[in-house]
Write a protein that holds these residues in place. Structure first.
Motif, short mmCIF file in Angstrom:
data_model
loop_
_atom_site.label_atom_id
_atom_site.label_comp_id
_atom_site.label_asym_id
_atom_site.label_seq_id
_atom_site.Cartn_x
_atom_site.Cartn_y
_atom_site.Cartn_z
N ARG A 55 0.82 -1.22 0.00
CA ARG A 55 0.00 0.00 0.00
C ARG A 55 0.85 1.27 0.00
O ARG A 55 0.42 2.32 -0.45
CB ARG A 55 -0.94 0.01 1.21
N THR A 56 2.08 1.16 0.48
CA THR A 56 2.97 2.33 0.45
C THR A 56 3.60 2.52 -0.92
O THR A 56 4.19 3.56 -1.18
CB THR A 56 4.09 2.19 1.50
N LEU A 57 3.48 1.50 -1.80
CA LEU A 57 4.12 1.53 -3.12
C LEU A 57 3.14 1.65 -4.27
O LEU A 57 3.47 2.19 -5.32
CB LEU A 57 4.94 0.25 -3.33
N SER A 58 1.95 1.11 -4.08
CA SER A 58 1.01 0.99 -5.19
C SER A 58 0.47 2.34 -5.61
O SER A 58 0.14 3.18 -4.79
CB SER A 58 -0.15 0.08 -4.79
N THR A 59 0.35 2.52 -6.92
CA THR A 59 -0.25 3.72 -7.46
C THR A 59 -1.76 3.58 -7.61
O THR A 59 -2.45 4.53 -7.91
CB THR A 59 0.32 4.03 -8.85
N ASP A 60 -2.23 2.36 -7.44
CA ASP A 60 -3.66 2.12 -7.62
C ASP A 60 -4.43 2.54 -6.38
O ASP A 60 -3.94 2.46 -5.26
CB ASP A 60 -3.92 0.63 -7.89
N SER A 61 -5.66 2.96 -6.58
CA SER A 61 -6.53 3.30 -5.46
C SER A 61 -7.15 2.02 -4.93
O SER A 61 -7.98 1.40 -5.58
CB SER A 61 -7.62 4.26 -5.91
N VAL A 62 -6.69 1.59 -3.78
CA VAL A 62 -7.16 0.33 -3.20
C VAL A 62 -8.05 0.66 -2.01
O VAL A 62 -7.57 1.06 -0.96
CB VAL A 62 -5.98 -0.56 -2.76
N PRO A 63 -9.38 0.50 -2.16
CA PRO A 63 -10.30 0.94 -1.10
C PRO A 63 -10.35 -0.01 0.08
O PRO A 63 -11.28 -0.78 0.26
CB PRO A 63 -11.64 0.98 -1.84
N LEU A 64 -9.30 0.03 0.89
CA LEU A 64 -9.28 -0.76 2.12
C LEU A 64 -9.50 0.19 3.30
O LEU A 64 -8.83 1.21 3.40
CB LEU A 64 -7.94 -1.47 2.30
N SER A 65 -10.42 -0.13 4.18
CA SER A 65 -10.63 0.68 5.37
C SER A 65 -9.67 0.17 6.44
O SER A 65 -9.96 -0.75 7.18
CB SER A 65 -12.08 0.57 5.85
N GLY A 66 -8.47 0.76 6.47
CA GLY A 66 -7.45 0.26 7.37
C GLY A 66 -6.87 -1.03 6.83
O GLY A 66 -7.13 -1.44 5.71
N GLU A 67 -6.07 -1.71 7.63
CA GLU A 67 -5.49 -2.98 7.21
C GLU A 67 -6.49 -4.10 7.47
O GLU A 67 -7.27 -4.05 8.42
CB GLU A 67 -4.20 -3.25 7.99
N PRO A 68 -6.49 -5.14 6.63
CA PRO A 68 -7.39 -6.26 6.90
C PRO A 68 -7.02 -6.95 8.21
O PRO A 68 -5.84 -7.07 8.56
CB PRO A 68 -7.17 -7.19 5.70
N ALA A 69 -8.03 -7.39 8.94
CA ALA A 69 -7.80 -8.17 10.15
C ALA A 69 -7.63 -9.64 9.76
O ALA A 69 -7.99 -10.05 8.65
CB ALA A 69 -8.98 -8.01 11.10
N LEU A 70 -7.06 -10.42 10.66
CA LEU A 70 -6.85 -11.84 10.38
C LEU A 70 -8.15 -12.52 9.96
O LEU A 70 -8.17 -13.34 9.04
CB LEU A 70 -6.26 -12.55 11.61
N GLU A 71 -9.25 -12.14 10.63
CA GLU A 71 -10.53 -12.80 10.34
C GLU A 71 -11.11 -12.40 8.99
O GLU A 71 -12.06 -13.02 8.50
CB GLU A 71 -11.54 -12.53 11.45
N ASP A 72 -10.54 -11.35 8.36
CA ASP A 72 -11.00 -10.96 7.03
C ASP A 72 -10.47 -11.87 5.93
O ASP A 72 -10.97 -11.83 4.80
CB ASP A 72 -10.57 -9.52 6.72
#
Length: 351
Positions: A249-266
């Motif tokens: 996420r610190t490198l990608s130029t794409d807009s990745v709609p993640l609300s925060g980082e995924p949790a293990l259960e995700d």
């Protein structure tokens, strides 16, 4: 860049105010095809993304998409030596060695286990391309990371400029390759007017699953993404996947709609199909491999994709995946390693 030849193209991607470069090494797009006969046997609508067909003489599978970014970064940093690690028949290590040589750099492989009595399959390719090979006995992925750092220091002491690629090419940079792959697949899906209920992918070292997860999120796919681990317990591979996502996420130029980082259960990851350990075939995996070959003339590999297909088939049998569902199987390659098993085929349940 003319010193590296003209057999590849360079692609630039904006990263903030910098440029994140990618080499075009793979043959793309890879096909998105129906598995009609196997689908009829399982009574599902089954499709495959043929990333076993990314091309070149070493059949690098999913590894080449990651290496497009990793090797570009190595060149940008002025490296003359590429160091990576994996199992004795590692598809990743072999592919890294071959592409490293094509760039005019020096490949150094740190393979787990002891030197084999016979040089077969991927080990033979390593020898043919001229890779420098070392062996060691890691008990945990963290020990692989530590061993790579030690080897890099040894290379520096010899006057080399080493660049470390982690096991499987799985870090934030490598993950970018599978954000690209998911976008490619989704365009094909739309062109074919397909809709998947489930997607299956091997979760080996984490980077491929991480990229597919990010791509899946970016297009807001409705399918359920399922990973099958052939190596690590579910919790551990989930943690590695999340680390890759954070870095990517610190490198990608794409807009990745993640609300925060995924949790293990995700993350939906099954570790019930590992069997007795990494790179050790299971009867169920070998059966899945044989069925895929006989029904579709497509080779899986015993380390990764056969176990993932075995998981898919088992979940259909158990009703977790309902009959009539539309399912995508990501084929990540690796079949050359099969040729190291030819004298032990019946031992592993191959008949």
């Amino acid at each position: 860049m003319e010193t590296y030849g003209v057999w590849y193209h360079e692609v630039t991607r904006m990263k903030g105010r910098e440029w994140m470069r990618r080499l075009t090494l793979a043959q793309k797009p890879t096909p998105l095809e129906p598995l009609t006969r196997l689908g009829e046997l399982l009574r599902i609508d089954l499709w495959v993304k043929r990333d076993d067909l990314t091309g070149d003489m070493v059949t690098g599978g999913n590894k080449i998409r990651k290496l497009e970014y990793l090797l570009a970064d190595a060149l940008d940093k002025g490296a003359d030596t590429i160091i990576t690690t994996g199992g004795p028949q590692s598809n990743h290590a072999k592919t890294t060695a071959a592409l490293t040589k094509r760039l005019g750099l020096h490949p150094v492989l740190l393979l787990s286990g002891k030197p084999p009595e016979e040089t077969t399959a991927n080990l033979l390719i390593n020898k043919l391309v001229g890779a420098e090979v070392h062996y060691f006995f890691p008990r945990h992925p963290r020990e692989m990371d530590d061993a790579l750092l030690r080897l890099a220091e040894e290379m520096k002491a010899k006057g080399r400029k080493p660049y470390i690629i982690p096991v499987g090419g799985s870090n934030g940079i490598g993950t970018l390759g599978y954000i690209d792959a998911y976008q490619e697949m989704d365009q094909q899906r739309q062109e074919k007017q397909l809709s998947f209920d489930f997607e299956f992918v091997t979760a080996g070292s984490g980077g491929t699953f991480a990229g597919i997860y990010m791509g899946h999120q970016a297009v807001q796919a409705s399918s359920k993404l399922i990973g099958v681990s052939p190596w690590l317990p579910s919790q551990e591979i989930k943690e590695r996947i999340i680390d890759c996502i954070k870095d990517a996420r610190t490198l990608s130029t794409d807009s990745v709609p993640l609300s925060g980082e995924p949790a293990l259960e995700d993350l939906s990851i099954y570790d019930q199909y590992i069997g007795s350990g990494y790179a050790k075939p299971t009867p169920e995996g070998m059966k899945a491999l044989q069925i895929m070959a006989s029904e579709e003339s497509i080779l899986l590999d015993h380390v990764y994709t056969a176990k993932t297909m075995a998981g898919l088939m088992d979940l259909v049998e158990k009703g977790v995946i309902a009959r009539g569902s539309s399912v995508l199987f990501w084929h990540t390659g690796g079949a050359p390693g099969l040729f190291a098993l030819q004298e032990r085929w019946s031992e592993w349940g191959g008949g």
